[in-house]
Design a protein around this motif. Structure first.
Motif, short mmCIF file in Angstrom:
data_model
loop_
_atom_site.label_atom_id
_atom_site.label_comp_id
_atom_site.label_asym_id
_atom_site.label_seq_id
_atom_site.Cartn_x
_atom_site.Cartn_y
_atom_site.Cartn_z
N GLY A 188 0.70 -1.37 0.00
CA GLY A 188 -0.11 0.06 -0.21
C GLY A 188 0.91 1.21 0.05
N LEU A 189 0.55 2.07 0.70
CA LEU A 189 1.18 3.55 0.87
C LEU A 189 2.46 3.31 1.52
N LYS A 190 2.86 2.09 2.02
CA LYS A 190 4.24 2.12 2.48
C LYS A 190 5.16 2.00 1.52
N ILE A 191 4.66 1.57 0.24
CA ILE A 191 5.65 1.38 -1.12
C ILE A 191 6.25 2.84 -1.35
N LEU A 192 5.13 3.87 -1.29
CA LEU A 192 5.71 5.30 -1.53
C LEU A 192 6.60 5.63 -0.51
N LYS A 193 6.62 5.42 0.77
CA LYS A 193 7.17 5.98 1.80
C LYS A 193 8.55 5.42 1.67
N THR A 194 8.72 4.01 1.39
CA THR A 194 9.92 3.38 1.20
C THR A 194 10.89 4.01 -0.17
N ALA A 195 10.12 4.13 -1.19
CA ALA A 195 10.67 4.81 -2.33
C ALA A 195 11.23 6.42 -1.59
N TRP A 196 10.65 6.97 -1.24
CA TRP A 196 10.83 8.19 -0.54
C TRP A 196 12.10 8.16 0.20
N GLN A 197 12.10 7.09 1.05
CA GLN A 197 13.23 6.97 2.15
C GLN A 197 14.56 6.53 1.25
N ILE A 227 14.37 -11.92 3.76
CA ILE A 227 14.09 -12.08 2.34
C ILE A 227 12.92 -11.12 2.29
N VAL A 228 13.31 -9.75 1.39
CA VAL A 228 12.19 -8.77 1.61
C VAL A 228 11.81 -8.61 0.17
N THR A 229 10.65 -8.33 -0.26
CA THR A 229 10.42 -7.63 -1.63
C THR A 229 10.11 -6.21 -1.37
N TYR A 230 10.24 -5.35 -2.23
CA TYR A 230 10.13 -3.82 -2.24
C TYR A 230 10.09 -3.43 -3.56
N ARG A 231 9.66 -2.21 -3.94
CA ARG A 231 9.66 -1.62 -5.26
C ARG A 231 10.69 -0.46 -5.16
N PHE A 232 11.67 -0.56 -6.31
CA PHE A 232 12.41 0.31 -6.60
C PHE A 232 12.30 1.34 -7.98
#
Length: 438
Positions: A8-17, A36-41
């Protein structure tokens, strides 16, 4: 099972971080979601692997399934370095590796020792013309030293006269690749903007220098015994083919970057750590007063520990060709996976006191996959033995004569570019002479 990670919104927060703090963001993801973590770059889904067993699985056990071919970072790096060993893949990479491998045999590497020591002694002799307590930027000093060494070892040319141009080109690469790698959408340097023009000009400067050197060497009836001669003379044992001039240039530029930038940064961090830990420095000085011991020395362990805490290749990636799984976690086909030695080397389950500087930890067996500053498996860095030899000889030669002390109040903050260096590429230290030359 799909790897856990921000939703959810945490994806955008992670990208900003990520734009603000790449190290801290990776560490936070590991702490919150596990090994083992998945995220969006930006637009790319990424799987971060931080467990040594997963690292070993990707780099060694199932390495044929993981390539560099379509990873955006390597595509950008290829725009600068060409198809050298660092950026190429598949059958072409395997052929280039076979051709280059003889130049990195241990005997040939050890034969380079006198040049490394002589260049280091020249630098120390220049320092001795300065008063004790003089402040130096040790990062810059070591960058110049390793650039001179790599020029002599690669193609028997002292780059001291051209180091400003070469250094400027490499600095432009470092800066821009760091910026582009951090961008939400990494773009290749193809636009008519000043920044893209600087990128292309830096590439042209290095490749033109390399091509000129190769052409001059082919006209030399009595070529020197260096890495360039080895590359020119190399023949594929299966096909009998040789490298073209363009291929040799790509390898020379790759070795020029990898052969001086990584070693310079390793040594910069090493002297930083030794200044912060005077008891370890005294131990090193005492060890060097004796004849070089057989087997691994304390000097070796100091370098290995510096590489653990501040690996120059702080992150690298692969892309799966087929779907895979590890301990019930599914990794899809064409999935980008990244490994950050910076965090793998700090895994508390495998490294007691992970933030501490303790060279003696290398007297014990290290779990497989837990220590990967040069990667592992077939794609392990071809120059790892050379890097360790060069680092050992430079550290030994300097430490026997000079103490380098951090300027009061200095705190070196890691800067994540292509390699890991102190922020701004600077580290002020003062000279303290231990004994006279000879």
């Amino acid at each position: 099972m799909r790897p856990p990670g921000p939703r959810g919104l945490k994806i955008l927060k992670t990208a900003w971080q990520f734009q603000r703090d790449q190290f801290g963001t990776l560490g936070s993801l590991i702490q919150e979601y596990g090994d083992i973590v998945t995220y969006r770059f930006g637009p790319f889904p990424v799987v971060l692997l931080n467990h040594p067993d997963a690292v070993h699985h990707v780099l060694v056990d199932n390495h044929p399934n993981y390539t560099k071919r379509d990873i955006p970072f390597y595509k950008m790096l290829r725009a600068f370095l060409g198809d050298g060993l660092l950026t190429s893949d598949g059958a072409f990479w395997l052929r280039q590796r076979r051709l280059a491998q003889p130049a990195f045999q241990r005997k040939k590497i050890e034969a380079m020792s006198p040049i490394i020591v002589r260049c280091t002694e020249d630098m120390v002799a220049r320092w001795r013309t300065l008063p004790s307590g003089t402040q130096l930027d040790i990062a810059e000093e070591l960058m110049h030293l390793t650039l001179r060494i790599v020029g002599l070892l690669l193609f028997s040319q002292d780059l001291s006269q051209t180091q400003n141009a070469v250094g400027a080109a490499l600095d432009e690469l470092q800066k821009q690749m760091g910026e582009r790698f951090s961008a939400f959408i990494p773009l290749p340097p193809i636009l008519p903007t000043p920044r893209d023009k600087r990128f292309r000009q830096a590439r042209e400067d290095l490749h033109s220098l390399a091509l000129e050197i190769v052409r001059e060497r082919r006209q030399n009836p009595e070529p020197p015994s260096d890495l360039l001669s080895s590359l020119i003379e190399a023949r594929d044992p299966e096909t009998g083919e040789a490298m073209s001039d363009a291929q040799i240039c790509d390898e020379l530029v790759t070795f020029l970057l990898a052969g001086h930038e990584t070693t310079s940064n390793t040594l910069t961090w090493t002297f930083y750590l030794l200044s912060l830990h005077p008891e370890q420095r005294r131990r090193l000085e005492a060890d060097l007063e004796n004849e070089a011991p057989k087997g691994q020395s304390f000097c070796d362990r100091v370098i290995l520990e510096a590489l653990r805490l501040y690996p120059p290749a702080w992150v690298y990636g692969r892309q799966s060709t087929q779907a895979d799984s590890f301990r019930g976690i599914n990794i899809g086909a064409k999935q980008i996976v990244i490994i950050s030695p910076y965090w793998v080397h700090r895994h508390p389950d495998f490294w007691p006191n992970p933030e501490g500087f303790d060279p003696e930890r290398f007297t014990q067996e290290i779990p497989r996959g837990a220590y990967v500053p040069f990667a592992a498996g077939p794609r392990q860095c071809i120059g790892n033995h050379f890097a360790l030899l060069e680092s050992r000889l430079i550290l030994r030669t300097i430490t026997q004569q000079v103490r380098l002390n951090l300027v009061g109040g200095t705190l070196a903050v890691p800067e994540a570019l292509i390699t890991l260096r102190p922020k701004g590429g600077r580290l002020p230290m003062t000279l303290e002479f231990r004994r006279a030359l000879g």
